[in-house]
Design a protein around this motif. Sequence first.
Motif: not given
Ligand SMILES: Cc1cc2nc3c(=O)[nH]c(=O)nc-3n(C[C@H](O)[C@H](O)[C@H](O)COP(=O)(O)O)c2cc1C
Length: 196
Positions: A32, A37, A95, A97-98, A126, A128, A158
């Motif tokens: 994205r 990353s 990472q 996501y959901n 990585y 939360s 995070l």
């Molecule tokens: C669509 C979406 C869903 C996410 N869901 C979670 C989640 O379920 N748990 C969590 O710890 N972080 C969640 N995050 C936070 C991401 O882990 C964080 O934004 C991370 O930087 C994403 O990696 P990237 O920057 O390499 O894309 C979510 C982020 C996005 C964009």
Amino acid sequence: MRFLKKLWHKQSEEEKNMHEKLNIGIILGSTREGRVSPLVGEWVKTIADQRGDAHYEIVDIKDYQLPLLGEGDAPGIAKWNGKLAELDGFVFIVQEYNHSLAASLKNALDLAREAWNNKAAGIVSYGSTGGARAAEHLRGIMGELMIADVRTHPTLSLFHDFTGQEFTPQDVHLETVNLMLDQVNAWGSALKPLRK
Ligand SMILES: Cc1cc2nc3c(=O)[nH]c(=O)nc-3n(C[C@H](O)[C@H](O)[C@H](O)COP(=O)(O)O)c2cc1C
């Protein structure tokens, strides 16, 4: 005598192969706009390069412009498989996501098969909660793809390893990253005979 010579040659070739440096790809899972990353991948590569035990390279899924599986035969798919075929092992930058892995990584995993088999992999994740839920989902997928995933798994928070959009990893992770790389190299070498 000739037989012994042949045997010795075969053994020394096998020994040489076992000690050759592996090619390890550090795979960036997210694609994205604004992703972090690349920062995490470069950090892992810097630590890895200092070891001198393998050839490490960043493999960015975004560079391959992969279509979703089954939605066309873009040239990126063959290139992606070609790159994976060159590699002996992987470090997945994962990472969350959901509560799972990014769709970009899942799609890239689905778009190859044999090129994943009998190779070793580590995970650096990585989120939360350190991306633990995404990483555990990836482990299930790796079983199906016959990728041997190692135990040691650096988890970045995070809250504690990022400051806004900046990546500020704590020193404590250095040891875990090195331990994970020890394991990827050990298993990547041990699996060599199965990759022939
Ligand atoms: C669509 C979406 C869903 C996410 N869901 C979670 C989640 O379920 N748990 C969590 O710890 N972080 C969640 N995050 C936070 C991401 O882990 C964080 O934004 C991370 O930087 C994403 O990696 P990237 O920057 O390499 O894309 C979510 C982020 C996005 C964009």
